[in-house]
Design a protein around this motif. Structure first.
Motif, mmCIF file in Angstrom:
data_model
loop_
_atom_site.group_PDB
_atom_site.id
_atom_site.type_symbol
_atom_site.label_atom_id
_atom_site.label_comp_id
_atom_site.label_asym_id
_atom_site.label_seq_id
_atom_site.Cartn_x
_atom_site.Cartn_y
_atom_site.Cartn_z
ATOM 1 N N UNK A 1 0.829 -1.208 0.000
ATOM 2 C CA UNK A 1 0.000 0.000 0.000
ATOM 3 C C UNK A 1 0.863 1.258 0.000
ATOM 4 N N UNK A 2 1.921 1.263 0.784
ATOM 5 C CA UNK A 2 2.792 2.438 0.871
ATOM 6 C C UNK A 2 3.532 2.721 -0.431
ATOM 7 N N UNK A 3 3.749 1.676 -1.228
ATOM 8 C CA UNK A 3 4.565 1.826 -2.438
ATOM 9 C C UNK A 3 3.779 1.619 -3.728
ATOM 10 N N UNK A 4 2.459 1.573 -3.643
ATOM 11 C CA UNK A 4 1.641 1.208 -4.799
ATOM 12 C C UNK A 4 1.665 2.272 -5.889
ATOM 13 N N UNK A 5 1.685 1.828 -7.130
ATOM 14 C CA UNK A 5 1.555 2.734 -8.270
ATOM 15 C C UNK A 5 0.109 3.220 -8.351
ATOM 16 N N UNK A 6 -0.062 4.501 -8.625
ATOM 17 C CA UNK A 6 -1.388 5.078 -8.644
ATOM 18 C C UNK A 6 -1.914 5.422 -7.270
ATOM 19 N N UNK A 7 -1.101 5.174 -6.233
ATOM 20 C CA UNK A 7 -1.511 5.460 -4.863
ATOM 21 C C UNK A 7 -0.390 6.143 -4.107
ATOM 22 N N UNK A 8 -0.176 5.702 -2.862
ATOM 23 C CA UNK A 8 0.822 6.348 -2.016
ATOM 24 C C UNK A 8 2.225 6.259 -2.585
ATOM 25 N N UNK A 9 2.499 5.230 -3.347
ATOM 26 C CA UNK A 9 3.839 5.074 -3.917
ATOM 27 C C UNK A 9 4.214 6.155 -4.902
ATOM 28 N N UNK A 10 3.204 6.864 -5.437
ATOM 29 C CA UNK A 10 3.477 7.937 -6.399
ATOM 30 C C UNK A 10 3.736 9.282 -5.721
#
Length: 331
Positions: A306-315
């Motif tokens: 979740x912390x590193x997701x593309x399209x989410x927090x990772x961006x």
């Protein structure tokens, strides 16, 4: 704009977005001064997983090593209710003495670790890590829009969110737009990020030595959103940005403008990966050899994802700037 004009517009209920946001977020009974704090309305990386605080603790340890000290300051700018400070203090290695500071305009939270110095302004002359997670997006800014004739004008707003075009944008704001977010076509909008550049520069300048990090959802000049990013959040949902104090009012950050004076930009995915946060699944063999450890590792992998997701927090973008000690800085 004359003082008389400002007073008249205020009597009529019209303000520029910067002033309206300042009042809605930080005025009497402002959104960010309420007891529930930001966690009551939206989820940040700090709230998503304790892995985030552990990563910041690793970064703090690296900064201490670079400074050659076992006593280091941690300045959390936009500290919410102290969640990140609490997590870092719990994760810091035993040989490291952390001097924690929470910078927030809300009152000190009950039950906060007594070691934390709670203040409404960035302390100056410290050596260590200054960390600003989702702070710059809540530094109020003005909004500009191109009118039908091609003129770039400030947008004025009432408490109910009704907007109208205001005066033409001139001076430093116009120069900022031309450099960082040029507007050309009628209807195009931008948030004028100059106050954020200045707030970040002042925060960095407060450090005597160490590292300053700003983490936020942002954009770069090559891909600015043509209609801006101003929005609101309330109780976990995105809502219309209404500056009446009932919701958060926020906008993405022009991070490259903040970085113009120096620093390195990378995604949160890259930054956390360097600090040991990865979303890979644990080996299936662990499930048979140590089922409890496998369950823990699987949960941690989900949080890391979740912390590193593309399209989410990772961006999210991390702006990291080293601050070397110098003769003109405090010891």
């Amino acid at each position: 704009m004359t003082d008389e004009t400002c007073q008249r517009r205020e009597r009529e209920g019209w303000l520029r977005w910067r002033e309206a946001t300042e009042r809605a977020l930080y005025g009497p009974d402002g959104f960010y001064l309420r007891p529930e704090g930001p966690a009551g309305h939206f989820r940040t990386s700090v709230h998503a997983s304790p892995l985030f605080a552990r990563a910041v603790a690793r970064l703090l340890t690296e900064v201490a090593a670079e400074l050659g000290t076992d006593e280091v300051a941690l300045v959390d700018v936009g500290a919410g209710r102290g969640e990140l400070l609490t997590g870092v203090l719990a994760s810091a290695p035993s040989g490291l003495t952390v001097r924690p500071y929470g910078v927030e305009r809300a009152a000190r939270p009950e039950g906060l670790d007594p070691r934390v110095v709670w203040t409404d302004r960035v302390p100056r002359g410290l050596r260590g890590l200054l960390f600003a997670n989702e702070w710059l997006d809540n530094v109020p800014v003005d909004v500009a829009q191109v009118d039908a004739s091609g003129a770039v004008r400030y947008v004025e707003v009432r408490d109910d969110g009704t907007e109208r075009p205001g005066d033409p944008v001139t001076g430093p704001d116009a120069r900022w737009l031309e450099r960082w977010w040029p507007l050309r076509e009628p209807g195009e909008r931008a948030e004028i990020g100059r106050p954020r550049d200045e707030a970040w520069a002042d925060a960095v300048d407060a450090l005597a030595a160490g590292t300053a990090v700003a983490v936020d959802y942002g954009h770069l000049r090559a891909a600015r959103p043509p209609f801006g990013t101003l929005t609101g959040f309330r109780a976990g949902r995105e809502v219309a940005p209404v500056p009446d104090g009932s919701c958060d009012v926020t906008a993405h950050v022009a991070m490259d403008a903040c970085a113009a004076a120096g620093g390195e930009l990378r995604t949160q995915r890259e930054a956390l990966g360097r600090l040991g946060v990865a979303g890979g699944r644990p080996p299936l063999s662990l499930a048979s050899s140590d089922p409890a450890a496998y369950v823990r590792a699987l949960a941690a992998a989900g949080e890391a994802a979740e912390l590193t997701s593309r399209g989410g927090l990772g961006d999210f973008l991390w702006l990291t700037r080293s601050v070397p000690a110098g003769p003109d800085r405090a010891a």
